[in-house]
Design a protein around this motif. Structure first.
Motif, PDB file in Angstrom:
ATOM      1  N   ALA A 354       5.436  -9.089   3.077  1.00 31.72           N
ATOM      2  CA  ALA A 354       5.281  -8.342   1.845  1.00 31.72           C
ATOM      3  C   ALA A 354       4.987  -7.269   2.158  1.00 31.72           C
ATOM      4  O   ALA A 354       6.273  -5.695   0.445  1.00 31.72           O
ATOM      5  CB  ALA A 354       3.443  -8.674   1.102  1.00 31.72           C
ATOM      6  N   ALA A 355       5.839  -6.390   3.263  1.00 33.66           N
ATOM      7  CA  ALA A 355       5.766  -5.027   3.587  1.00 33.66           C
ATOM      8  C   ALA A 355       6.956  -4.563   3.286  1.00 33.66           C
ATOM      9  O   ALA A 355       7.462  -3.782   2.390  1.00 33.66           O
ATOM     10  CB  ALA A 355       5.563  -4.409   4.583  1.00 33.66           C
ATOM     11  N   GLY A 365       5.722   5.748  -0.193  1.00 27.59           N
ATOM     12  CA  GLY A 365       4.244   6.620   0.192  1.00 27.59           C
ATOM     13  C   GLY A 365       3.831   6.269   1.520  1.00 27.59           C
ATOM     14  O   GLY A 365       3.073   7.483   1.383  1.00 27.59           O
ATOM     15  N   THR A 366       4.895   6.360   2.552  1.00 21.99           N
ATOM     16  CA  THR A 366       5.110   6.874   3.739  1.00 21.99           C
ATOM     17  C   THR A 366       4.911   8.542   3.627  1.00 21.99           C
ATOM     18  O   THR A 366       3.977   8.984   4.716  1.00 21.99           O
ATOM     19  CB  THR A 366       5.788   6.426   4.633  1.00 21.99           C
ATOM     20  N   SER A 367       5.547   8.929   2.898  1.00 16.70           N
ATOM     21  CA  SER A 367       5.723  10.578   3.081  1.00 16.70           C
ATOM     22  C   SER A 367       4.615  10.738   2.326  1.00 16.70           C
ATOM     23  O   SER A 367       4.207  11.915   3.117  1.00 16.70           O
ATOM     24  CB  SER A 367       7.090  10.675   2.293  1.00 16.70           C
ATOM     25  N   LEU A 368       3.564  10.467   1.019  1.00 19.96           N
ATOM     26  CA  LEU A 368       3.402  11.091   0.964  1.00 19.96           C
ATOM     27  C   LEU A 368       1.693  11.187   1.625  1.00 19.96           C
ATOM     28  O   LEU A 368       1.376  12.202   1.888  1.00 19.96           O
ATOM     29  CB  LEU A 368       2.425  10.177  -0.453  1.00 19.96           C
ATOM     30  N   VAL A 369       1.683   9.722   2.270  1.00 16.07           N
ATOM     31  CA  VAL A 369       0.866   9.865   4.094  1.00 16.07           C
ATOM     32  C   VAL A 369       0.350  11.236   4.808  1.00 16.07           C
ATOM     33  O   VAL A 369      -0.443  11.167   4.504  1.00 16.07           O
ATOM     34  CB  VAL A 369       0.766   8.960   4.459  1.00 16.07           C
ATOM     35  N   CYS A 398       1.889   2.186  10.413  1.00 17.78           N
ATOM     36  CA  CYS A 398       1.804   0.579   9.945  1.00 17.78           C
ATOM     37  C   CYS A 398       1.559  -0.425   9.483  1.00 17.78           C
ATOM     38  O   CYS A 398       0.747  -0.975   8.522  1.00 17.78           O
ATOM     39  CB  CYS A 398       2.776  -0.106  10.848  1.00 17.78           C
ATOM     40  N   ALA A 399       0.197  -0.213   9.777  1.00 16.79           N
ATOM     41  CA  ALA A 399      -1.074  -1.190   9.268  1.00 16.79           C
ATOM     42  C   ALA A 399      -2.011  -0.950   8.477  1.00 16.79           C
ATOM     43  O   ALA A 399      -2.050  -2.046   7.800  1.00 16.79           O
ATOM     44  CB  ALA A 399      -2.424  -0.602  10.801  1.00 16.79           C
ATOM     45  N   LEU A 400      -1.970   0.080   7.744  1.00 16.03           N
ATOM     46  CA  LEU A 400      -1.803   0.337   6.181  1.00 16.03           C
ATOM     47  C   LEU A 400      -0.838  -0.085   5.326  1.00 16.03           C
ATOM     48  O   LEU A 400      -1.268  -1.131   4.617  1.00 16.03           O
ATOM     49  CB  LEU A 400      -1.928   1.505   5.775  1.00 16.03           C
TER      50      LEU A 400
END
Length: 434
Positions: A354-355, A365-369, A398-400
């Motif tokens: 799914a990821a 999205g990772t960059s925003l986080v 990664c868990a997110l």
């Protein structure tokens, strides 16, 4: 998504309606290439491991531990070696391989509907826009801009035979490896060995020391802007100081990126990702590739540590000497993931896939986080965490990814940015909710 960061094997089927128009229908689960989803899921998490240092420390620290604003002791040095062996350049290569496969996969279905390569050109132009927003407004480590630009060069070669594409890819990659090796070894020899003491190279050695000083000076400016939370100042500085970097990336990394894209296309067309190659063959060559490439990378990494991670030594190791071990590792990892993917089932494997299906959203999205975690207007942790602590942030992120991707895709057809890219590509609204 069709790219390493975008799963286009979910390309909607197009059914003619009674008015002669087109109605979008999602491709069924059975029509998906599950190995691509799985590899994308691994790759999008692996690319965060590769990038985490550049998110949380000055950009030079990505390769050069002395640029860390925190202590970088013995444990961190061995972790840096492990990252060099297992992650650095390997995840980028895997992403690029998948991007190429995705380009052809998208066109296969476009051609089946009577569409042309101009649709792919427009799609890449949209990706270029995403990449420009990412690079200038969010994070300087963007990969999408030069993927899109190099993708334009790949489009005219999509009609070549798979054998020709593989031949061009392998030849181009070997030429790139020779170029990188020469281009990065000479500066190391001049700047950090006795060769630099030769009067014939004195001017070059001085010039390289100046370049090193300027890189650290730029890091200090960016560090101040990030820690102060001055986003407008950071963007302005980035436009002025690094505005033309994507062009340099295209010219420099094109020797790696374009060949890997073509190799990815050729592998896809020969059934590498879809089960056409015997599992025993994949396992055999996969383990050979990982073993040979891993041993070569380990030798370079241990040498690098013994040299104290010198500045031009790290540049040579990362950019000059890594292409050959990278090639073995990337193809080996890809073969092993394809071989093992069908047998990896259960809740974790489903979430990894799914990821991968939402990899475009996860990548951006990772960059925003990360900018929220590290920049001064957010949690302000930039320059505060050492290497092990940065890996802790990576684990949680990664868990997110694994937490949100599957529930979202259980309810919606695409990831949020996958849906937006699709709508912009076709210039029409697609239904999002299932």
């Amino acid at each position: 998504m069709s790219d390493p960061v975008t799963a286009d094997q979910t390309q909607p089927a197009i059914n003619a309606d009674e008015t002669g128009g087109a109605v979008s229908a999602p491709v069924g689960v059975a029509d998906r290439i599950e190995s691509l989803d799985f590899i994308r899921g691994i790759a999008v998490m692996g690319i965060l491991v590769a990038n985490i240092v550049a998110f949380g420390q000055p950009f030079s620290a990505y390769m050069y531990p002395e640029a860390f604003l925190t202590e970088h002791g013995e444990v961190s040095e061995w972790l840096a070696v492990a990252q060099y062996v297992l992650i650095d350049t390997k995840m980028r290569g895997l992403f690029t391989l998948l991007f190429g496969a995705g380009l052809y996969l998208f066109m296969e279905r476009a051609w089946a509907r009577g569409q042309t390569r101009w649709l792919q050109v427009w799609r890449l132009a949209v990706l270029l826009l995403f990449g420009a927003i990412h690079f200038y407004l969010i994070w300087i480590g963007d990969i999408l801009m030069y993927y899109a630009l190099i993708g334009f060069a790949v489009v005219p070669m999509l009609r070549l035979s798979a054998k020709t594409q593989m031949g061009i890819g392998l030849t181009g990659y070997l030429a790139g490896a020779i170029f990188f090796g020469a281009a990065m070894t000479v500066p190391y020899l001049v700047a950090e060995t006795d060769l630099g003491e030769n009067t014939a190279f004195a001017e070059a050695a001085t010039s390289m020391e100046t370049a090193k000083t300027m890189a650290f000076a730029n890091d200090r400016i960016e560090t101040q802007l990030i820690q102060s939370g001055d986003w407008v100042g950071l963007v302005s500085h980035r436009v002025v100081q690094n505005g033309l970097d994507p062009i340099g990336n295209v010219l420099f990394f094109g020797f790696e990126t374009l060949p890997f894209m073509l190799i990815g296309i050729a592998l896809y067309r020969t059934g590498f990702f879809s089960g056409a190659i015997e599992r025993s063959t994949l396992l055999k060559w996969g383990w050979i590739g990982v073993s040979v490439g891993g041993a070569m990378s380990l030798a370079i990494g241990v040498w690098l540590k013994s040299e104290g991670f010198s500045y031009y030594g790290t540049l040579a190791a990362f950019m000059g000497w890594s292409p050959i071990p990278q090639f073995f590792m990337v193809l080996g990892i890809a073969a092993l993931l394809v071989a093992y993917s069908p047998g990896w089932t259960g809740w974790l494997a489903d979430r990894v896939r799914a990821a991968g299906r939402a990899a475009f959203t996860n990548y951006l999205g990772t960059s925003l986080v990360m900018i929220f975690v590290f920049q001064g207007w957010g949690l302000g942790l930039f320059g505060e965490l050492n290497r092990p602590q940065l890996y802790g942030v990576t684990f949680l992120t990664c868990a997110l990814m694994l937490t949100w991707s599957k529930p979202w895709l259980d309810r919606f057809r695409y990831g949020p940015l996958e849906w937006l890219w699709r709508c912009l590509t076709y210039r029409k609204m697609f239904p999002l909710k299932r």
